[in-house]
Design a protein around this motif. Structure first.
Motif, PDB file in Angstrom:
ATOM      1  N   LYS A 207       0.515  -1.197   0.467  1.00 21.69           N
ATOM      2  CA  LYS A 207      -0.354   0.319   0.012  1.00 21.69           C
ATOM      3  C   LYS A 207       0.906   1.249  -0.093  1.00 21.69           C
ATOM      4  CE  LYS A 207      -3.931  -2.516   0.956  1.00 21.69           C
ATOM      5  NZ  LYS A 207      -4.094  -3.490   0.364  1.00 21.69           N
ATOM      6  N   ARG A 230       8.506  -4.577  -9.959  1.00 22.24           N
ATOM      7  CA  ARG A 230       8.942  -3.272 -10.448  1.00 22.24           C
ATOM      8  C   ARG A 230       8.211  -1.464 -10.261  1.00 22.24           C
ATOM      9  NH1 ARG A 230       9.677  -2.377 -17.292  1.00 22.24           N
ATOM     10  NH2 ARG A 230       8.130  -0.683 -17.447  1.00 22.24           N
ATOM     11  N   PRO A 231       7.047  -2.124 -10.063  1.00 15.91           N
ATOM     12  CA  PRO A 231       5.448  -0.510  -9.895  1.00 15.91           C
ATOM     13  C   PRO A 231       6.370   0.406  -8.537  1.00 15.91           C
ATOM     14  CG  PRO A 231       4.765  -2.766 -10.097  1.00 15.91           C
ATOM     15  CD  PRO A 231       5.618  -3.544 -10.462  1.00 15.91           C
ATOM     16  N   HIS A 243      14.675  -3.340  -7.249  1.00 19.95           N
ATOM     17  CA  HIS A 243      13.478  -3.957  -8.008  1.00 19.95           C
ATOM     18  C   HIS A 243      14.043  -4.983  -8.873  1.00 19.95           C
ATOM     19  CE1 HIS A 243      12.592  -3.047 -12.971  1.00 19.95           C
ATOM     20  NE2 HIS A 243      11.997  -4.786 -12.969  1.00 19.95           N
ATOM     21  N   VAL A 244      13.188  -6.442  -8.150  1.00 19.18           N
ATOM     22  CA  VAL A 244      14.256  -7.894  -9.029  1.00 19.18           C
ATOM     23  C   VAL A 244      12.171  -7.876 -10.156  1.00 19.18           C
ATOM     24  CG1 VAL A 244      15.857  -8.305  -7.323  1.00 19.18           C
ATOM     25  CG2 VAL A 244      13.092  -8.599  -7.364  1.00 19.18           C
ATOM     26  N   GLN A 246      12.530  -9.199 -14.932  1.00 22.39           N
ATOM     27  CA  GLN A 246      12.792  -9.299 -16.040  1.00 22.39           C
ATOM     28  C   GLN A 246      13.303  -8.187 -16.691  1.00 22.39           C
ATOM     29  OE1 GLN A 246       9.946  -9.825 -18.793  1.00 22.39           O
ATOM     30  NE2 GLN A 246      11.018  -8.740 -20.889  1.00 22.39           N
ATOM     31  N   GLY A 260       3.043  -9.562  -0.759  1.00 22.52           N
ATOM     32  CA  GLY A 260       1.699  -8.551  -1.563  1.00 22.52           C
ATOM     33  C   GLY A 260       2.314  -8.725  -2.994  1.00 22.52           C
ATOM     34  N   SER A 262       2.535  -9.917  -6.948  1.00 17.98           N
ATOM     35  CA  SER A 262       1.377 -10.954  -7.373  1.00 17.98           C
ATOM     36  C   SER A 262       1.704 -11.884  -8.647  1.00 17.98           C
ATOM     37  CB  SER A 262       0.644  -9.864  -8.859  1.00 17.98           C
ATOM     38  OG  SER A 262       1.640 -10.156  -9.415  1.00 17.98           O
ATOM     39  N   HIS A 267       7.853 -10.516 -13.060  1.00 15.98           N
ATOM     40  CA  HIS A 267       8.373 -10.547 -11.736  1.00 15.98           C
ATOM     41  C   HIS A 267       9.044 -11.849 -11.551  1.00 15.98           C
ATOM     42  CE1 HIS A 267       9.378  -9.018  -7.468  1.00 15.98           C
ATOM     43  NE2 HIS A 267       8.993 -10.114  -7.115  1.00 15.98           N
ATOM     44  N   ASP A 283      -4.659 -12.766  -1.694  1.00 16.98           N
ATOM     45  CA  ASP A 283      -5.477 -13.651  -2.800  1.00 16.98           C
ATOM     46  C   ASP A 283      -5.022 -14.843  -3.071  1.00 16.98           C
ATOM     47  OD1 ASP A 283      -6.843 -14.442  -5.084  1.00 16.98           O
ATOM     48  OD2 ASP A 283      -5.681 -12.759  -6.732  1.00 16.98           O
ATOM     49  N   GLY A 298      -3.019 -14.935   3.871  1.00 23.73           N
ATOM     50  CA  GLY A 298      -3.332 -14.231   4.068  1.00 23.73           C
ATOM     51  C   GLY A 298      -3.221 -12.751   3.639  1.00 23.73           C
ATOM     52  N   ASP A 299      -3.463 -11.061   5.166  1.00 19.16           N
ATOM     53  CA  ASP A 299      -2.940 -10.506   4.681  1.00 19.16           C
ATOM     54  C   ASP A 299      -1.333  -9.933   5.338  1.00 19.16           C
ATOM     55  OD1 ASP A 299      -2.993  -7.454   5.462  1.00 19.16           O
ATOM     56  OD2 ASP A 299      -5.362  -7.595   5.447  1.00 19.16           O
TER      57      ASP A 299
HETATM   58  P1  FAD Z   1      -0.295  -5.541  -8.001  1.00 16.48           P
HETATM   59  O1  FAD Z   1      -0.089  -6.748  -9.607  1.00 16.48           O
HETATM   60  O2  FAD Z   1      -0.679  -4.471  -8.135  1.00 16.48           O
HETATM   61  O3  FAD Z   1       0.377  -6.912  -6.941  1.00 16.48           O
HETATM   62  C1  FAD Z   1      -0.221  -6.398  -5.228  1.00 16.48           C
HETATM   63  C2  FAD Z   1       0.005  -7.863  -4.948  1.00 16.48           C
HETATM   64  O4  FAD Z   1      -0.306  -7.354  -3.540  1.00 16.48           O
HETATM   65  C3  FAD Z   1      -2.071  -8.901  -5.517  1.00 16.48           C
HETATM   66  O5  FAD Z   1      -1.599 -10.038  -5.762  1.00 16.48           O
HETATM   67  C4  FAD Z   1      -3.015  -8.643  -4.093  1.00 16.48           C
HETATM   68  O6  FAD Z   1      -3.474  -9.963  -4.327  1.00 16.48           O
HETATM   69  C5  FAD Z   1      -1.580  -8.191  -2.730  1.00 16.48           C
HETATM   70  N1  FAD Z   1      -2.056  -7.639  -2.024  1.00 16.48           N
HETATM   71  C6  FAD Z   1      -2.664  -6.782  -1.991  1.00 16.48           C
HETATM   72  N2  FAD Z   1      -2.913  -6.270  -0.837  1.00 16.48           N
HETATM   73  C7  FAD Z   1      -2.234  -7.010   0.228  1.00 16.48           C
HETATM   74  C8  FAD Z   1      -2.329  -7.429   1.313  1.00 16.48           C
HETATM   75  N3  FAD Z   1      -2.640  -6.848   2.563  1.00 16.48           N
HETATM   76  N4  FAD Z   1      -1.681  -8.568   1.862  1.00 16.48           N
HETATM   77  C9  FAD Z   1      -1.100  -9.771   1.075  1.00 16.48           C
HETATM   78  N5  FAD Z   1      -1.400  -9.352  -0.350  1.00 16.48           N
HETATM   79  C10 FAD Z   1      -1.863  -7.979  -0.438  1.00 16.48           C
HETATM   80  N6  FAD Z   1       7.434  -6.620 -12.983  1.00 16.48           N
HETATM   81  C11 FAD Z   1       8.175  -6.523 -11.073  1.00 16.48           C
HETATM   82  O7  FAD Z   1       7.750  -7.181 -10.560  1.00 16.48           O
HETATM   83  N7  FAD Z   1       9.461  -6.967 -12.117  1.00 16.48           N
HETATM   84  C12 FAD Z   1      10.080  -6.508 -13.665  1.00 16.48           C
HETATM   85  O8  FAD Z   1      11.221  -6.555 -13.725  1.00 16.48           O
HETATM   86  C13 FAD Z   1       8.860  -6.706 -14.499  1.00 16.48           C
HETATM   87  N8  FAD Z   1       9.403  -5.786 -16.041  1.00 16.48           N
HETATM   88  C14 FAD Z   1       8.311  -5.827 -16.945  1.00 16.48           C
HETATM   89  C15 FAD Z   1       8.755  -6.020 -18.254  1.00 16.48           C
HETATM   90  C16 FAD Z   1       7.260  -5.263 -18.808  1.00 16.48           C
HETATM   91  C17 FAD Z   1       7.861  -5.776 -20.449  1.00 16.48           C
HETATM   92  C18 FAD Z   1       6.843  -5.469 -18.305  1.00 16.48           C
HETATM   93  C19 FAD Z   1       5.486  -4.846 -19.347  1.00 16.48           C
HETATM   94  C20 FAD Z   1       5.401  -5.776 -17.502  1.00 16.48           C
HETATM   95  C21 FAD Z   1       7.445  -5.548 -15.982  1.00 16.48           C
HETATM   96  N9  FAD Z   1       6.575  -6.021 -14.927  1.00 16.48           N
HETATM   97  C22 FAD Z   1       7.396  -6.198 -13.801  1.00 16.48           C
HETATM   98  C23 FAD Z   1       5.331  -5.632 -14.031  1.00 16.48           C
HETATM   99  C24 FAD Z   1       4.583  -7.119 -13.879  1.00 16.48           C
HETATM  100  O9  FAD Z   1       4.173  -6.966 -15.678  1.00 16.48           O
HETATM  101  C25 FAD Z   1       3.585  -6.680 -13.371  1.00 16.48           C
HETATM  102  O10 FAD Z   1       2.867  -5.189 -12.947  1.00 16.48           O
HETATM  103  C26 FAD Z   1       4.250  -6.125 -11.720  1.00 16.48           C
HETATM  104  O11 FAD Z   1       5.538  -7.765 -11.271  1.00 16.48           O
HETATM  105  C27 FAD Z   1       2.941  -6.359 -10.637  1.00 16.48           C
HETATM  106  O12 FAD Z   1       3.770  -5.879  -9.367  1.00 16.48           O
HETATM  107  P2  FAD Z   1       3.025  -6.149  -7.985  1.00 16.48           P
HETATM  108  O13 FAD Z   1       2.981  -7.799  -8.016  1.00 16.48           O
HETATM  109  O14 FAD Z   1       3.530  -5.502  -6.789  1.00 16.48           O
HETATM  110  O15 FAD Z   1       1.531  -5.559  -7.822  1.00 16.48           O
END
Ligand code: FAD
Length: 314
Positions: A207, A230-231, A243-244, A246, A260, A262, A267, A283, A298-299
């Protein structure tokens, strides 16, 4: 002779180089020869200790101008040092990725990058390597006289043999670097991510940056490095060097704890070589659970304090 490139940072041998040395020693044993090493720059560590990993001789070019890595300058020196080498071994890290392909062109040597195992010699010289961001393996047969292998970190392990290596200066021509390094800012007090045994990593599920205390607290207790998706780096919750994936750093720790996150394919591409993966996500359908060895549905805001308390009691 098998020659292994030993990588150093701030005068100290990198952990991945002990593994590359162990691997080179085994390749030498399999091919009936000896393993030697080359290290560039001024080094504080005792280099004879490389004998404990099966290296018989360490060639050093202890020139301070080599303390900052320069791919072209390094390649030229290693080319000269590899004159009598049949196999040259690198660790598949930033230095290995930059130097091994250049060396391959200069020596007209076949290169296997991302090697995952020892060469198979029963039918030529075949090395198993990871492909498609670690989702599959390919077996590459190298047919050139000289062969180069860049070993995936944590693919082979560190093997001690006992013994002490002879340390000899290597008389190298050192070219002036085309790029001048003005300053180096080292991140102090943290376990370097690429070398860490344990990594605790956070994603957008946390968050906001104000909640990162649970990641850093657990990392501190476990002697771990911290990482992020990455985000998280893109929106400046964490620095980009964490940031880890691809498009970030590819890591292979013994334990990767993802909180937390996905588990998007991009990733996973950077972390799926981790020996053990623990996923904490609220989730149950999160894709990361398919890649996990252990999963907690779990949260994170409830689970992490409990884990931290439990680790404190150990
Ligand atoms: P989200 O997709 O928003 O996921 C958040 C997760 O947290 C969800 O699964 C949700 O269920 C969980 N969550 C929410 N609240 C809680 C809570 N309270 N407790 C527990 N869990 C919770 N991404 C990378 O990481 N590394 C890369 O090198 C990378 N390279 C990319 C290259 C390209 C060309 C593209 C298109 C994308 C790239 N991405 C990369 C982005 C990737 O596709 C995903 O968008 C990114 O990994 C999602 O980050 P996230 O899991 O932190 O966020």
């Amino acid at each position: 002779m098998v020659l292994v490139f030993i990588d150093q940072a701030a005068g100290h041998i990198k952990k991945s180089s002990f593994e590359a040395a162990s691997y080179a020693a085994k390749v030498a044993e399999l091919t009936g020869t000896t393993a030697e090493a080359i290290i560039l720059g001024t080094v504080a560590d005792d280099l004879s200790q490389l004998g404990n990993y099966g290296i018989t001789k360490v060639h050093t070019v202890a020139d301070a101008s080599l303390n900052n890595f320069d791919a072209q300058v390094y390649t030229k020196i290693i080319t000269a040092a590899a004159e009598n080498a049949d196999v040259i071994v690198f660790s598949q890290n930033t230095t290995g990725k930059a130097v091994a392909p250049r060396l391959s062109v200069r020596l007209k040597a076949g290169l296997v990058s991302g090697a995952a195992a020892l060469p198979e010699l029963s039918n030529g010289f075949t090395v198993k390597k990871t492909v498609f961001s670690g989702k599959a393996f390919a077996n590459i047969t190298v047919t050139t006289a000289k062969k180069i292998i860049a070993l995936n970190p944590n693919a082979y392990g560190v093997i001690t043999t006992g013994g002490s290596a002879e340390v000899v200066p290597f008389n190298a021509t050192i070219d002036a670097a085309k790029v001048t390094v003005e300053s180096v800012d080292l991140v102090k007090g943290e376990v370097p991510l690429g070398e860490a045994d344990i990594v605790v990593s956070g994603g957008r599920g946390l968050k906001g940056p104000e909640n990162w205390g649970m990641i850093t607290d657990l990392a501190h207790l476990l002697g771990a490095a911290t990482a992020c998706s990455r985000p998280v780096a893109d929106i400046h919750w964490r620095p980009h060097h964490e940031h880890v994936g691809q498009t970030g750093l590819a890591i292979a720790p013994n334990l990767y704890i993802a909180v937390g996150i996905s588990g998007a394919i991009q990733h996973l591409a950077g972390v799926n070589r981790s020996k053990t993966i623990v996923v904490i996500n609220k989730d149950p359908e999160a894709p990361f659970f398919k890649a996990a060895d252990y999963g907690i549905v779990g949260d994170a805001f409830e689970v992490m304090p409990k884990i931290i308390d439990a680790v404190k009691k150990l």
